[in-house]
Scaffold this motif. Structure first.
Motif, PDB file in Angstrom:
ATOM      1  N   ILE A 211      -2.601 -25.790 -23.815  1.00 25.60           N
ATOM      2  CA  ILE A 211      -2.242 -26.100 -25.197  1.00 25.60           C
ATOM      3  C   ILE A 211      -1.982 -24.792 -25.924  1.00 25.60           C
ATOM      4  O   ILE A 211      -2.813 -23.881 -25.915  1.00 25.60           O
ATOM      5  N   LEU A 212      -0.809 -24.695 -26.542  1.00 22.60           N
ATOM      6  CA  LEU A 212      -0.480 -23.582 -27.424  1.00 22.60           C
ATOM      7  C   LEU A 212      -0.645 -24.086 -28.853  1.00 22.60           C
ATOM      8  O   LEU A 212       0.059 -25.006 -29.280  1.00 22.60           O
ATOM      9  N   TYR A 213      -1.586 -23.505 -29.561  1.00 17.55           N
ATOM     10  CA  TYR A 213      -1.987 -24.023 -30.862  1.00 17.55           C
ATOM     11  C   TYR A 213      -1.555 -23.043 -31.949  1.00 17.55           C
ATOM     12  O   TYR A 213      -1.886 -21.852 -31.893  1.00 17.55           O
ATOM     13  N   ALA A 214      -0.818 -23.533 -32.946  1.00 19.87           N
ATOM     14  CA  ALA A 214      -0.337 -22.707 -34.049  1.00 19.87           C
ATOM     15  C   ALA A 214      -0.913 -23.217 -35.366  1.00 19.87           C
ATOM     16  O   ALA A 214      -1.284 -24.384 -35.484  1.00 19.87           O
ATOM     17  N   PRO A 215      -0.973 -22.354 -36.394  1.00 18.51           N
ATOM     18  CA  PRO A 215      -1.628 -22.751 -37.651  1.00 18.51           C
ATOM     19  C   PRO A 215      -0.821 -23.698 -38.535  1.00 18.51           C
ATOM     20  O   PRO A 215      -1.369 -24.285 -39.455  1.00 18.51           O
ATOM     21  N   ASP A 216       0.493 -23.833 -38.276  1.00 17.88           N
ATOM     22  CA  ASP A 216       1.279 -24.765 -39.088  1.00 17.88           C
ATOM     23  C   ASP A 216       2.475 -25.280 -38.285  1.00 17.88           C
ATOM     24  O   ASP A 216       2.765 -24.790 -37.188  1.00 17.88           O
ATOM     25  N   TYR A 282      -2.248 -19.222 -31.043  1.00 15.09           N
ATOM     26  CA  TYR A 282      -1.252 -18.304 -31.586  1.00 15.09           C
ATOM     27  C   TYR A 282      -1.594 -17.951 -33.037  1.00 15.09           C
ATOM     28  O   TYR A 282      -2.123 -18.775 -33.769  1.00 15.09           O
ATOM     29  N   PHE A 283      -1.283 -16.721 -33.434  1.00 21.72           N
ATOM     30  CA  PHE A 283      -1.530 -16.255 -34.807  1.00 21.72           C
ATOM     31  C   PHE A 283      -2.999 -16.458 -35.182  1.00 21.72           C
ATOM     32  O   PHE A 283      -3.318 -16.949 -36.263  1.00 21.72           O
ATOM     33  N   ALA A 284      -3.899 -16.089 -34.269  1.00 23.17           N
ATOM     34  CA  ALA A 284      -5.333 -16.317 -34.491  1.00 23.17           C
ATOM     35  C   ALA A 284      -5.871 -15.512 -35.670  1.00 23.17           C
ATOM     36  O   ALA A 284      -6.974 -15.789 -36.148  1.00 23.17           O
ATOM     37  N   ASP A 285      -5.102 -14.523 -36.137  1.00 22.95           N
ATOM     38  CA  ASP A 285      -5.512 -13.744 -37.305  1.00 22.95           C
ATOM     39  C   ASP A 285      -5.043 -14.379 -38.608  1.00 22.95           C
ATOM     40  O   ASP A 285      -5.262 -13.826 -39.694  1.00 22.95           O
ATOM     41  N   ASP A 286      -4.397 -15.545 -38.545  1.00 22.70           N
ATOM     42  CA  ASP A 286      -3.977 -16.258 -39.739  1.00 22.70           C
ATOM     43  C   ASP A 286      -5.205 -16.652 -40.561  1.00 22.70           C
ATOM     44  O   ASP A 286      -6.240 -17.046 -40.006  1.00 22.70           O
ATOM     45  N   GLU A 287      -5.094 -16.573 -41.868  1.00 25.20           N
ATOM     46  CA  GLU A 287      -6.241 -16.849 -42.741  1.00 25.20           C
ATOM     47  C   GLU A 287      -6.729 -18.285 -42.652  1.00 25.20           C
ATOM     48  O   GLU A 287      -7.862 -18.595 -43.045  1.00 25.20           O
ATOM     49  N   ILE A 313      -7.750 -18.321 -25.374  1.00 23.07           N
ATOM     50  CA  ILE A 313      -7.208 -17.011 -25.731  1.00 23.07           C
ATOM     51  C   ILE A 313      -6.851 -16.997 -27.209  1.00 23.07           C
ATOM     52  O   ILE A 313      -6.133 -17.883 -27.692  1.00 23.07           O
ATOM     53  N   PHE A 314      -7.368 -16.011 -27.943  1.00 25.32           N
ATOM     54  CA  PHE A 314      -6.970 -15.781 -29.327  1.00 25.32           C
ATOM     55  C   PHE A 314      -5.875 -14.720 -29.312  1.00 25.32           C
ATOM     56  O   PHE A 314      -6.138 -13.556 -28.985  1.00 25.32           O
ATOM     57  N   LEU A 315      -4.652 -15.103 -29.659  1.00 21.94           N
ATOM     58  CA  LEU A 315      -3.517 -14.174 -29.671  1.00 21.94           C
ATOM     59  C   LEU A 315      -3.190 -13.800 -31.112  1.00 21.94           C
ATOM     60  O   LEU A 315      -2.962 -14.670 -31.953  1.00 21.94           O
ATOM     61  N   ALA A 316      -3.152 -12.495 -31.389  1.00 17.71           N
ATOM     62  CA  ALA A 316      -2.936 -12.050 -32.764  1.00 17.71           C
ATOM     63  C   ALA A 316      -2.396 -10.629 -32.788  1.00 17.71           C
ATOM     64  O   ALA A 316      -2.435  -9.903 -31.788  1.00 17.71           O
ATOM     65  N   ASN A 317      -1.904 -10.223 -33.959  1.00 14.74           N
ATOM     66  CA  ASN A 317      -1.498  -8.832 -34.144  1.00 14.74           C
ATOM     67  C   ASN A 317      -2.701  -7.947 -34.452  1.00 14.74           C
ATOM     68  O   ASN A 317      -2.701  -6.758 -34.143  1.00 14.74           O
ATOM     69  N   ASN A 318      -3.726  -8.560 -35.053  1.00 14.90           N
ATOM     70  CA  ASN A 318      -4.931  -7.816 -35.404  1.00 14.90           C
ATOM     71  C   ASN A 318      -6.166  -8.672 -35.152  1.00 14.90           C
ATOM     72  O   ASN A 318      -6.109  -9.899 -35.257  1.00 14.90           O
ATOM     73  N   THR A 319      -7.272  -8.021 -34.818  1.00 17.44           N
ATOM     74  CA  THR A 319      -8.544  -8.726 -34.646  1.00 17.44           C
ATOM     75  C   THR A 319      -9.211  -8.878 -36.005  1.00 17.44           C
ATOM     76  O   THR A 319      -9.367  -7.905 -36.738  1.00 17.44           O
TER      77      THR A 319
END
Length: 345
Positions: A211-216, A282-287, A313-319
């Motif tokens: 599963i690829l999970y996105a915030p929106d 995906y975008f795990a650093d999203d607010e 897996i948490f994929l993000a640009n920043n932790t």
């Protein structure tokens, strides 16, 4: 006639006997022991509270049980109907006129705010399903309700100055999956990082479900369109999840040894009863991803089996702090379970 019937799942029931007795003893300790935090992993079952509730109501003590599960999915209610002859309960929807006559009242967070009746014990179950209510929300609600004893069932301590009981594993003693954090400098709106691409190929080769999970919705659509362009390289069935096809997708998830990629933007109420399942956030650093939501995502895998080798897996640009806290919570559950000899990591 006794309100108890024979429990069908004897092993599961017996496993919780020590916990049941510990909580029952606490409930009878007296009025200086008012608050109890039961801390457990996401999506642990609530049947362990059945014996406690029945014990209290057998002494004519009123109990309020709060859960945000849909009424048709409330596991504790199903067990009461199946395994006991007790029927002096109601589900409070905000307009029940005979609530004072019931020994057990079941409701959700929103409707619990409308209750003015006094109870001996109130139990807030925040483990059986995910909700957006935070520690402060739940704490304020609990202190608002008139009761003698207060119990919260959550992934963390909620009631201040309350005693703590920790249950770090689910049934079959499987550990919760600790997330792997992967950061990248590339724009993940436009391309898949090489490491994730490599993971995807390995998942497919190993005939796993992903599963690829996105915030929106917009971000999920972008990921899906990008994956469609990689169909020749990642040769497997790729689906964009929608509520109308839930049954179809559930069926595909249960097809053994057939790889599958599902892109989705909401999975709070999506049950995944499969073992070979992996999740990439995906975008795990999203607010919009706070530590509670991320922790519950980790709890979505390995829900049914007697073992779990799933990846989150948490994929993000920043932790972010939220990502680190979710990782810390899952690690602490497994550390505690290992120290108690409940699992081998």
């Amino acid at each position: 006639m006794s309100i108890f019937k024979l429990f069908k799942d004897v092993k599961e029931y017996n496993k919780d006997k020590d916990f049941n007795q510990e909580v029952i003893t606490w409930a009878k300790k007296g009025y200086n022991k008012n608050y109890l935090n039961v801390i457990s992993v996401p999506y642990n079952n609530s049947v362990k509270f059945l014996d406690i509730i029945l014990n209290l109501i057998s002494e004519n003590k009123k109990v309020l049980y709060i859960t945000n599960e849909d009424i048709k999915d409330i596991y504790l209610l199903k067990q009461i109907r199946k395994d006991t002859s007790f029927r002096n309960y109601c589900y409070f929807r905000g307009n029940c006129t005979n609530i004072e006559e019931k020994l057990l009242v079941i409701t959700n967070y929103e409707n619990a705010n409308l209750i003015e009746e006094k109870f001996f014990c109130v139990i807030y179950d925040d483990v059986s399903c995910y909700s957006d209510y935070g520690v402060g929300d739940i704490r304020n609600l609990m202190y608002k309700i008139k009761a003698v004893k207060y119990i919260t069932y959550s992934i963390e301590s909620i009631l201040e100055k309350g005693e703590v009981i920790e249950i770090p594993i689910k049934k079959h003693n499987i550990p919760i999956t600790e997330p792997r954090i992967i950061t990248t400098k590339i724009d993940i709106n436009k391309e898949i990082p090489y490491m994730i691409y490599d993971y995807m190929k390995w998942f497919v080769k190993s005939r796993r479900k992903v599963i690829l999970y996105a915030p929106d919705r917009g971000k999920a659509d972008t990921i899906y369109e990008y994956l469609l362009g990689l169909r020749e390289e990642i040769s497997t069935n790729t689906i964009r999840y929608n509520d109308k096809e839930t049954r179809k997708i559930q069926k595909l998830l249960r097809v053994k040894d057939e790889p599958l990629i599902i892109v989705m933007d909401s999975m709070n109420n999506f049950h995944m009863g499969v073992n070979n399942l992996d999740i990439v956030v995906y975008f795990a650093d999203d607010e919009r991803y706070n530590y509670k939501k991320l922790t519950y995502i980790c709890g979505k895998v390995g829900m049914e089996g007697r073992f779990s080798n799933s990846e989150v897996i948490f994929l993000a640009n920043n932790t972010t702090i939220e990502m680190e806290k979710a990782k810390s919570i899952t690690r602490n559950f497994n550390k505690l379970a290992w120290e108690r000899g409940l699992i081998n990591i």
